[in-house]
Design an enzyme around this catalytic site. Structure first.
Site: not given
Length: 568
Positions: A132, A207, A231
């Site tokens: 990420k 996210s 997330s």
């Protein structure tokens, strides 16, 4: 706990806004088809057999010299080049560096020690992974989707990234997230929007949405995600892969931007996202490092002795969408299979306090820590995965408590948007956004606006914090040393792009377990009637991660786990 008049009004306002948003979305013109042929609905299925192997199997083949590491990395590089133009998940690659590291692995294998020694020292030797973008990966951008940080390049590795590299993993690149990790659609002004591999018109979640997308598209086999309200688990659900939120405090969160401070450090969790259930445990061991001693991963799990509990929905919160029938049906099939195959009895439970999941989460996110200080946030967004103007009236990310009472020296979201430079003026940004000139996304602007304009003074925060602590005790008592709860991962299947703003509170289905500190594994359950992933959350008591991981492995065999995209 009865809702206040203000909360009822806010819920009504939300419903009206949601209907208005849906009506506006329906008026948007459909995307134009290309001159030659219409755009594909989903990514094409992978053709190379190496892309279909779990990380553990890849590592075994590499150690046995049955396949070259360069061959494996090249296969993943080609796959990313093939489908990334469709999904926009990998926002910056490091293919040349990865191939160089693969050559070094092949050299080590040709000259190095035996298989047993390598497995102990390098359990992930030669395994391609993705990270990420909010995590530091040396030489890669670390913007978290914020335009003001577009020139920021990581000069070191986040702790978990460093540990994975030391275990032999080879990062292929970094993946997309939402702006400041604060929304559950992974879209920002730096990299654009990421698409769902099963339906390019659907969201990937947030996210850690880029990780979910890249794993489902067979562009990676292991990913690094973070989770303070869902997330990891929402993107894993929407993209039909596995994601694990560990017990609080097991895996370090260092090296990500924004990070959590104060009480929120107890709720933010870094964890693995994987295409295959069998990879969750070895990756978690590496990520946790010395912290793995807190868990019981070496204990053998007897599935027949697990006490299974099932809850179909949160009890009917007016802030959250009803659970889709297909999701309920999938959960029912899990219950039936457990009872018929294992001979267990799944106990259906109704935990009343779960109805207030969003309110409890919001209150506890802004509660004081043991030293009496409010948890300030450098990770403003990640803990507010679902924001819109209405949600902002209640959430803790505004320099207010969830119910509007001023916080002590709370960091303003507009300061974060300016990256600690000149604060952003949200009203001006909204005017710029309306004419396509703003460098920020609409959800971020909405949050900034509410931070400036809203100053409610609603009562009930202390009662909600107390309710959260009571719920935590109730959950721990229910689950005990051998219990697993089955609970929906989200009330709806992956919605279409832009739709989350019409249903901002739905993240409560995952967020509640962050403030409860419990380990949760999101497990895919095949595809629904629209060819979109279904799934379920597996919840255990603190430090019983081994139970949810074991059940996930079992359900993968029973229901098929990850499904190839593009074949439906």
């Amino acid at each position: 706990m009865a809702l206040s008049r203000t909360e009822r009004c806010l819920a009504l306002l939300l419903r009206l806004l949601s209907r208005a948003c849906l009506a506006l979305l329906a008026l948007l013109p459909p995307p134009r088809a290309g001159p030659a042929r219409a755009a594909p609905r989903a990514v094409p299925p992978p053709r190379c057999a190496l892309l279909l192997l779990p990380a553990r199997r890849l590592a075994e083949l590499l150690r046995a010299r049955q396949v070259a590491c360069v061959e494996v990395v090249e296969a993943y590089v080609e796959r990313i080049k093939e489908v990334n133009p469709l999904i926009n998940a990998v926002v910056k690659d490091r293919f040349e560096e990865a191939l160089q590291e693969a050559r070094q692995v092949d050299k080590l294998l040709s000259e190095g020690p035996g298989d047993d020694c390598l497995e102990e020292k390098f359990p992930l030797l030669g395994v391609p992974i993705t990270v990420k973008e909010a995590f530091s990966l040396y030489g890669m951008p670390n913007t978290s989707g914020l335009v003001n940080r577009r020139n920021v390049i990581a000069t070191s590795d986040a702790t978990v990234v460093s540990r994975l590299k030391q275990a032999g993993a080879i990062p292929l690149g970094v993946t997309n997230c939402s702006e400041l990790c604060m929304w559950y659609e992974s879209s920002n002004r730096v990299y654009g929007r990421t698409n769902n591999p099963y339906d390019l018109q659907r969201i990937v979640g947030g996210s850690s949405g880029g990780e979910g997308s890249v794993l489902a598209a067979a562009c990676s086999v292991v990913g690094v995600g973070s989770d303070i309200g869902g997330s990891i688990r929402m993107p894993a659900f929407f993209n039909g892969v596995f994601g694990h939120k560990p017990t609080t405090g097991v895996v370090p969160n260092d090296g990500q931007f924004p990070n959590a401070h104060g009480v929120r450090t107890s709720y933010l969790c870094t964890g693995p996202m994987c295409r295959y259930a069998e990879d969750l445990e070895p990756v978690l061991r590496v990520m946790a490092g010395p912290g793995v001693s807190k868990l019981k991963l070496n204990e053998k799990v007897s599935l027949e002795k697990i006490k299974f509990h099932c809850m179909d929905h949160d009890g009917g919160s007016i802030f959250v969408s009803p659970v889709d029938k297909e999701i309920l049906q999938a959960q029912k099939k899990v219950v039936q299979h457990l009872e018929s195959d294992l001979g267990v009895r799944v106990q259906h439970v109704a935990i009343h306090k779960m109805k207030y999941s969003f309110q409890i989460w919001s209150a506890m996110m802004s509660s004081k820590d043991s030293e009496g200080q409010v948890g300030e946030s450098a990770k403003q967004g990640a803990s507010c995965l679902a924001l819109c103007p209405t949600l902002c009236l209640l959430t803790c990310r505004l320099g207010l408590t969830p119910f509007g009472m001023p916080r002590q020296e709370a960091q303003r979201f507009t300061d974060l948007l300016g990256d600690h430079g000149k604060p952003v003026w949200p009203l001006w940004e909204l005017m710029k956004w309306l004419v396509g000139m703003s460098s920020h996304t609409l959800p971020a602007i909405a949050l900034g606006l509410t931070e400036k304009l809203v100053n409610l003074n609603l009562s009930g925060k202390a009662k909600l914090v107390s309710m959260g602590k009571s719920l935590q005790e109730e959950m721990e008592a229910l689950l005990g040393p051998d219990g697993v709860l089955l609970y929906p991962s989200h009330p709806t299947i992956a919605p279409k792009h832009h739709s989350p703003i019409c249903m901002p509170f739905n993240f409560a289905y995952t967020a509640i377990f962050n403030v409860l500190g419990l380990p949760v594994t999101q497990c895919p359950l095949g595809l629904g009637s629209e060819g979109l992933p279904l799934g379920i959350q597996l919840v255990a008591a603190s430090y019983n991660d081994h139970l949810t991981l074991a059940v996930a492995r079992y359900l993968e065999k029973a229901f098929g786990g990850w499904v190839l995209p593009g074949e439906v």
